[in-house]
Design an enzyme around this catalytic site. Structure first.
Site, mmCIF file in Angstrom:
data_model
loop_
_atom_site.group_PDB
_atom_site.id
_atom_site.type_symbol
_atom_site.label_atom_id
_atom_site.label_comp_id
_atom_site.label_asym_id
_atom_site.label_seq_id
_atom_site.Cartn_x
_atom_site.Cartn_y
_atom_site.Cartn_z
ATOM 1 N N THR A 210 0.866 -1.175 0.000
ATOM 2 C CA THR A 210 0.000 0.000 0.000
ATOM 3 C C THR A 210 0.893 1.211 0.000
ATOM 4 O O THR A 210 2.042 1.123 0.400
ATOM 5 C CB THR A 210 -0.807 0.036 1.337
ATOM 6 O OG1 THR A 210 -1.582 -1.125 1.455
ATOM 7 C CG2 THR A 210 -1.694 1.253 1.455
ATOM 8 N N VAL A 239 -12.146 -6.284 1.879
ATOM 9 C CA VAL A 239 -11.722 -4.887 1.999
ATOM 10 C C VAL A 239 -10.801 -4.783 3.204
ATOM 11 O O VAL A 239 -11.124 -5.294 4.281
ATOM 12 C CB VAL A 239 -12.951 -3.968 2.167
ATOM 13 C CG1 VAL A 239 -12.515 -2.545 2.481
ATOM 14 C CG2 VAL A 239 -13.801 -3.998 0.898
ATOM 15 N N GLY A 240 -9.669 -4.139 3.009
ATOM 16 C CA GLY A 240 -8.718 -3.965 4.115
ATOM 17 C C GLY A 240 -8.979 -2.664 4.853
ATOM 18 O O GLY A 240 -10.082 -2.118 4.835
ATOM 19 N N ASP A 241 -7.932 -2.178 5.490
ATOM 20 C CA ASP A 241 -8.065 -0.954 6.294
ATOM 21 C C ASP A 241 -7.931 0.319 5.467
ATOM 22 O O ASP A 241 -8.408 1.385 5.888
ATOM 23 C CB ASP A 241 -6.980 -0.935 7.380
ATOM 24 C CG ASP A 241 -5.576 -0.986 6.771
ATOM 25 O OD1 ASP A 241 -5.376 -1.715 5.766
ATOM 26 O OD2 ASP A 241 -4.681 -0.281 7.274
ATOM 27 N N THR A 261 0.082 0.953 6.803
ATOM 28 C CA THR A 261 0.222 -0.088 5.789
ATOM 29 C C THR A 261 0.466 -1.394 6.539
ATOM 30 O O THR A 261 0.844 -1.386 7.712
ATOM 31 C CB THR A 261 1.413 0.174 4.843
ATOM 32 O OG1 THR A 261 2.605 0.247 5.626
ATOM 33 C CG2 THR A 261 1.259 1.464 4.057
ATOM 34 N N GLY A 262 0.244 -2.491 5.857
ATOM 35 C CA GLY A 262 0.424 -3.779 6.507
ATOM 36 C C GLY A 262 -0.912 -4.476 6.666
ATOM 37 O O GLY A 262 -1.909 -4.068 6.059
ATOM 38 N N GLY A 264 -4.208 -5.232 7.136
ATOM 39 C CA GLY A 264 -5.313 -4.315 7.418
ATOM 40 C C GLY A 264 -6.267 -4.815 8.475
ATOM 41 O O GLY A 264 -6.831 -4.016 9.243
HETATM 42 N N1 ASP Z 1 -3.218 -2.447 4.537
HETATM 43 C C1 ASP Z 1 -3.456 -3.057 3.266
HETATM 44 C C2 ASP Z 1 -4.626 -3.966 3.359
HETATM 45 O O1 ASP Z 1 -4.751 -4.678 4.332
HETATM 46 C C3 ASP Z 1 -2.325 -3.809 2.723
HETATM 47 C C4 ASP Z 1 -0.938 -3.347 3.045
HETATM 48 O O2 ASP Z 1 -0.732 -2.222 3.419
HETATM 49 O O3 ASP Z 1 0.039 -4.087 2.933
HETATM 50 O O4 ASP Z 1 -5.377 -4.043 2.405
#
Ligand code: ASP
Length: 364
Positions: A210, A239-241, A261-262, A264
Site C-alpha cells: 500500500t 476490503v482492508g483498512d 500499511t500492513g 489491514g
Molecule cells: N493495509 C493493506 C490492506 O490490508 C495492505 C498493506 O498495506 O500491505 O489491504
C-alpha cells in the site's frame, strides 16, 4: 547566574520557541515506497497547490507504476485474478473525507475517492457502484492486470494442492506432469528466470502492500491519502483498512494526520489512524502515539510473538507542527515489501530520504 541545567533548559526552550515561531514547514511523509510520492507532494505544495491534490499526485506515481505490485495498475489480483483496489482521502481544511473499496478497472482509486468526497453527499462507494460512479465522471475503464501480475497469480493458482497433491489448474492425471516452470514458459513465451523466480516468491509469500502519504504545508494545512490493491489472492470483495476512515487514514486539522500499511485486519481492530490522532490530542509525542497503537495490535494476540511474527503492520503520523514518526511492529526483513529494515519516506524539501521506524520487536 544560570547554572548548567538552567542553561540547557533555557536553550531547549529557545529552540522550541524558535520552532513554534517558524511555524509549520512544508513536509510530506509516507510508507517506504513513497520516495517519489513525497518528493512530488512537496513540489506541488511549494507551487501553492492544495495539500490533498499534492498527496494524490504523489501516490498516482505508485498507482500507475506496473512494477509496484501492491498499488493500482499491476497490483496483485484477488483469488480469481481480478485486481480490486481500495483508497481513501481526507482533506484537513474542509474536514471532508472520501473513499472507495473493491473497485475494479480504475487505475487511480485515490482520484476516485476525491471525487466521492467532492461530488457526492456520501463518503464511501464500493464495487460496482464505485465503478459506475467513476464512469459517470469520465474515468476510463482499464485492465489493471499486467502480464507480470497474471504470471504471479497463475503460479499461485497452480501451487494450490488438495491432500492428494492434485490441482485442476495443472496437468498430472491426464498427461505426464511437467515441471510447472516449463509449463508456464509455454503460456508466457520469453519469460525470464528472474520473472519466474518473482512469480514463485509471490505465490509462496502472498504480500500486502500500500502507499499512505501525509502532508503539511507552510500554512499549517494537512491532508492524507491511502491507496492499495490490498492483500494478494484475497477473497473477492475483501476490503482492508486502507479505505476505512479512522483505520487506514485519519486527518484532524487541529492535531495531525496518520495512516497505516500492513495487515489491514489488525489495523481495523484498533482503528489505528484515529487512535494515533487521539493519542496525540491527549499530549503524546508522535513516536509514543504510534508505539501505543502497535501495543494495542500486539495485545489483541496476548503479546504472543509466534503469532505476531506472521504479519507486518506499520503506522505513520505527522503532527500539525511538523513533528512526525513511523513505526513498525517488526524491525528486520519486512514480509510485505522485502525491505531489510522498517523504514518510511520523508521529504521536507530537496531529496526524499528513508528514515528508520521505531519498532516493537526485532525479526531474527
Ligand atoms: N493495509 C493493506 C490492506 O490490508 C495492505 C498493506 O498495506 O500491505 O489491504
Amino acid at each position: 547566574m544560570w547554572n548548567r541545567r538552567d542553561w540547557m533548559m533555557g536553550t531547549a526552550a529557545l529552540a522550541s520557541a524558535a520552532a513554534a515561531q517558524s511555524g509549520p514547514k512544508t513536509i510530506s511523509i509516507s510508507s517506504a515506497n513513497g520516495l517519489r510520492a513525497t518528493a512530488r507532494a512537496v513540489e506541488w505544495m511549494k507551487q501553492g497547490k492544495d495539500t490533498l491534490d499534492a498527496v494524490i499526485a504523489g501516490v498516482n506515481i505508485n498507482e500507475e507504476d506496473p512494477e509496484d505490485d501492491s498499488v493500482g495498475y499491476g497490483g496483485l489480483p484477488n483469488e480469481e485474478g481480478i485486481v480490486e483496489l481500495d483508497a481513501s482521502v481526507m482533506h484537513g481544511p474542509s474536514r471532508r473525507a472520501g473513499s472507495v473499496a473493491s473497485v475494479r478497472n480504475i487505475k487511480y482509486p485515490s482520484r476516485l475517492a476525491k471525487l466521492v468526497m467532492e461530488q457526492t453527499d456520501h463518503i464511501m462507494l464500493v464495487g460496482e457502484g464505485a465503478l459506475r460512479f467513476a464512469k459517470a465522471f469520465g474515468m476510463r475503464e482499464e485492465n489493471l492486470l499486467t502480464e507480470r501480475s497474471r504470471l504471479a497469480w497463475l503460479t499461485w493458482k497452480q501451487s494450490q494442492r488438495d491432500a492428494g497433491g492434485h490441482n485442476n489448474w495443472t496437468d498430472g492425471l491426464d498427461a505426464p506432469p511437467k515441471a510447472a516452470a516449463a509449463a508456464l514458459r509455454n503460456v508466457f513465451p520469453g519469460v525470464t528466470d528472474e520473472l519466474l523466480a518473482y512469480a514463485w516468491d509471490r505465490a509462496a509469500h502472498p504480500v500486502t502492500g500500500t502507499i499512505n502519504c501525509l502532508a503539511l504545508n507552510a500554512r499549517g494545512e494537512m491532508s492524507g491519502v491511502t491507496t492499495t490493491s490490498g492483500l494478494s489472492w484475497k477473497i473477492p470483495g475483501r476490503v482492508g483498512d486502507s479505505p476505512i476512515v479512522g483505520a487506514g487514514l485519519y486527518v484532524d486539522q487541529e492535531v495531525g494526520a496518520a495512516g497505516s500499511t500492513g495487515r489491514g485486519e489488525e489495523n481495523i481492530r484498533v482503528a489505528g489512524a484515529h487512535t494515533i490522532i487521539e493519542n496525540m490530542r491527549h499530549g503524546m509525542e508522535p513516536k509514543d502515539a504510534v508505539l501505543d497503537c502497535l501495543k494495542r495490535v500486539a495485545r489483541n494476540y496476548g503479546n504472543d510473538l509466534k503469532r505476531l511474527e506472521k504479519f507486518d503492520i506499520n503506522f505513520y503520523c505527522l503532527r500539525k507542527d511538523g513533528a512526525y514518526a513511523g513505526a513498525a511492529l517488526w524491525n528486520g526483513r519486512q514480509r510485505r515489501t522485502g525491505f531489510t529494515s522498517a523504514q518510511f519516506a520523508v521529504n521536507d524539501g530537496g531529496q526524499s530520504r528513508l528514515e528508520k521506524c521505531v519498532f516493537l520487536h526485532e525479526r531474527k
